[in-house]
Scaffold this active site. Structure first.
Site, PDB file in Angstrom:
ATOM      1  N   CYS A   1       0.815  -1.227   0.000  1.00 50.40           N
ATOM      2  CA  CYS A   1       0.000   0.000   0.000  1.00 50.40           C
ATOM      3  C   CYS A   1       0.844   1.272   0.000  1.00 50.40           C
ATOM      4  O   CYS A   1       0.341   2.362  -0.262  1.00 50.40           O
ATOM      5  CB  CYS A   1      -0.920   0.026   1.211  1.00 50.40           C
ATOM      6  SG  CYS A   1      -1.945  -1.432   1.361  1.00 50.40           S
TER       7      CYS A   1
ATOM      8  N   HIS B   1      -3.377   7.153   3.306  1.00 49.50           N
ATOM      9  CA  HIS B   1      -3.772   5.880   2.708  1.00 49.50           C
ATOM     10  C   HIS B   1      -5.205   5.556   3.129  1.00 49.50           C
ATOM     11  O   HIS B   1      -5.554   5.652   4.301  1.00 49.50           O
ATOM     12  CB  HIS B   1      -2.806   4.793   3.196  1.00 49.50           C
ATOM     13  CG  HIS B   1      -3.215   3.408   2.849  1.00 49.50           C
ATOM     14  ND1 HIS B   1      -3.716   3.063   1.614  1.00 49.50           N
ATOM     15  CD2 HIS B   1      -3.190   2.257   3.571  1.00 49.50           C
ATOM     16  CE1 HIS B   1      -3.987   1.762   1.595  1.00 49.50           C
ATOM     17  NE2 HIS B   1      -3.680   1.264   2.770  1.00 49.50           N
TER      18      HIS B   1
ATOM     19  N   ASN C   1     -10.112  -0.321   0.264  1.00 48.98           N
ATOM     20  CA  ASN C   1      -8.645  -0.236   0.284  1.00 48.98           C
ATOM     21  C   ASN C   1      -8.111  -0.769  -1.050  1.00 48.98           C
ATOM     22  O   ASN C   1      -8.159  -1.968  -1.315  1.00 48.98           O
ATOM     23  CB  ASN C   1      -8.115  -1.067   1.454  1.00 48.98           C
ATOM     24  CG  ASN C   1      -6.602  -1.007   1.576  1.00 48.98           C
ATOM     25  OD1 ASN C   1      -5.917  -0.534   0.673  1.00 48.98           O
ATOM     26  ND2 ASN C   1      -6.093  -1.501   2.690  1.00 48.98           N
TER      27      ASN C   1
END
Ligand code: ACO
Length: 330
Positions: free
Chosen positions: A114, A257, A287
């Site tokens: 990520c 994020h 996500n």
């Protein structure tokens, strides 16, 4: 003086197909209420049969190039941050290079889960220091749903697919969008088991016909990941600001994020940045791993959440563990 890197264009691409929390209620024992209160996620975009990562990287690249007002041929270097390339060889960057018709350009994958976009931005900054004339295409995306066990309600509700892209050049004094002022990167492989996808790597040897097991999919200790994510993103953000003699009062917009609304809010709170200055789109996309930060950045810029003259703090956390922060001056 050190050459400044600037972001000339941004774009993103997500698959058309949308999975709602209600759709997931039909797949596993879960509820819209559980997913919403624990994560803030309402929908996520997922690929359809026949679609793959390069459809996303290609789509995002064309949009970023159009935004930068540059033809694909202008690009000299291609970086793709992903943990889900459509093949081990050729790399996602080579597949994209071919789709863009850019034979001969440097093309390289970056693996930082990520945190991939920020790792790629720092790599681009390094390349620009060596080659000031370079025009670098940074793509950052994942088909996370290809590595999700759709029978595991603890993980399958969290993720979506997508890709963001940015075009970077050295500051040429011309009209520019955004100065990439600095990036701070970090990692701790000792904590790798808390969030892993082991299968498909050379540590798991498959024979022809072997079935894949759970190791092929995202394995996660959610509560541990949560704690480390909040702590690490807060710490790296503070360190980066301190390096420049700045505090969070000098930050207009936080672009974290987009893993989970509770993580986002906890980071904002620890940094003392109020919710109205924190960009959130996790409800729409879930996500999206490496795509999360560049999609947030593209939406924040094109939607007017961040304005010329403002400063944005980007921060990310992901498997590895890896974590990072970046400062952008608009
Ligand atoms: N629907 C309904 N119930 C569920 C679901 C679901 N989708 N998933 C788990 N549960 C149940 C569990 O089985 C458990 O039930 P039990 O008490 O009967 O055993 C209960 O809900 C609580 O489970 P926990 O895992 O303890 O729930 P928690 O409050 O920790 O929330 C979550 C889970 C949302 C995953 C949270 O830990 C989290 O956000 N962690 C961060 C993980 C993350 O974002 N990872 C993404 C990758 S890393 C990154 O990008 C930062």
């Amino acid at each position: 003086m050190k050459q400044q890197a600037v972001i000339k264009g941004l774009g993103f691409h997500v698959p058309e197909r949308i999975l709602t929390n209600q759709d997931l209620e039909r797949l596993v024992e879960t509820s819209d209420e559980w997913i919403t209160t624990r994560t803030g996620i309402k929908t996520r975009h997922v690929i359809s049969p026949g679609e793959s990562l390069s459809d996303l990287t290609h789509g995002a690249s064309l949009k970023a190039l159009a935004d930068a007002e540059l033809p694909p041929e202008a690009i000299t270097h291609i970086l793709v941050a992903t943990f889900s390339p459509e093949s081990v060889i050729p790399s996602a960057a080579c597949v994209l290079q071919d789709r863009l018709g850019l034979r001969g350009r440097m093309a390289q994958d970056i693996s930082a889960a990520c945190t991939g976009f920020l790792y790629a931005l720092e790599t681009a900054r390094g390349l620009l220091a060596l080659h000031p004339e370079a025009k670098i295409l940074v793509c950052s995306g994942d088909v996370v749903t290809s590595r999700v066990n759709w029978e595991d309600r603890g993980t399958c509700v969290l993720f979506g697919d997508g890709c963001g892209a940015a075009v970077l050049t050295a500051d040429d004094g011309g009209p520019r969008r955004t100065v990439l002022r600095d990036v701070a990167l970090a990692s701790d492989g000792a904590l790798g088991d808390l969030l892993s996808v082991r299968g498909g790597g050379s540590g798991t040897i498959y024979k022809l016909g072997d079935p894949v097991g759970e190791e092929y999919f995202v394995q996660m200790k959610g509560r541990e990941v949560f704690k480390h994510a909040v702590r690490s993103m807060t710490e790296v953000s503070r360190n980066l600001l301190e390096r420049h003699g700045l505090t969070t009062d000098d930050v207009d917009v936080l672009l974290p994020h987009q893993a989970n609304l509770r993580i986002i809010e906890a980071v904002g709170k620890k940094l003392g940045i109020p919710n109205e200055r924190v960009f959130v789109n996790v409800h729409k996309y879930g996500n999206t791993s490496a795509a999360s930060v560049p999609i947030a950045l593209a939406e924040a810029v094109h939607g007017g959440f961040v304005q010329p003259g403002q400063r944005a703090l980007l921060t990310a956390f992901g498997g590895g563990f890896t974590w990072a922060a970046a400062l952008l001056d608009f």
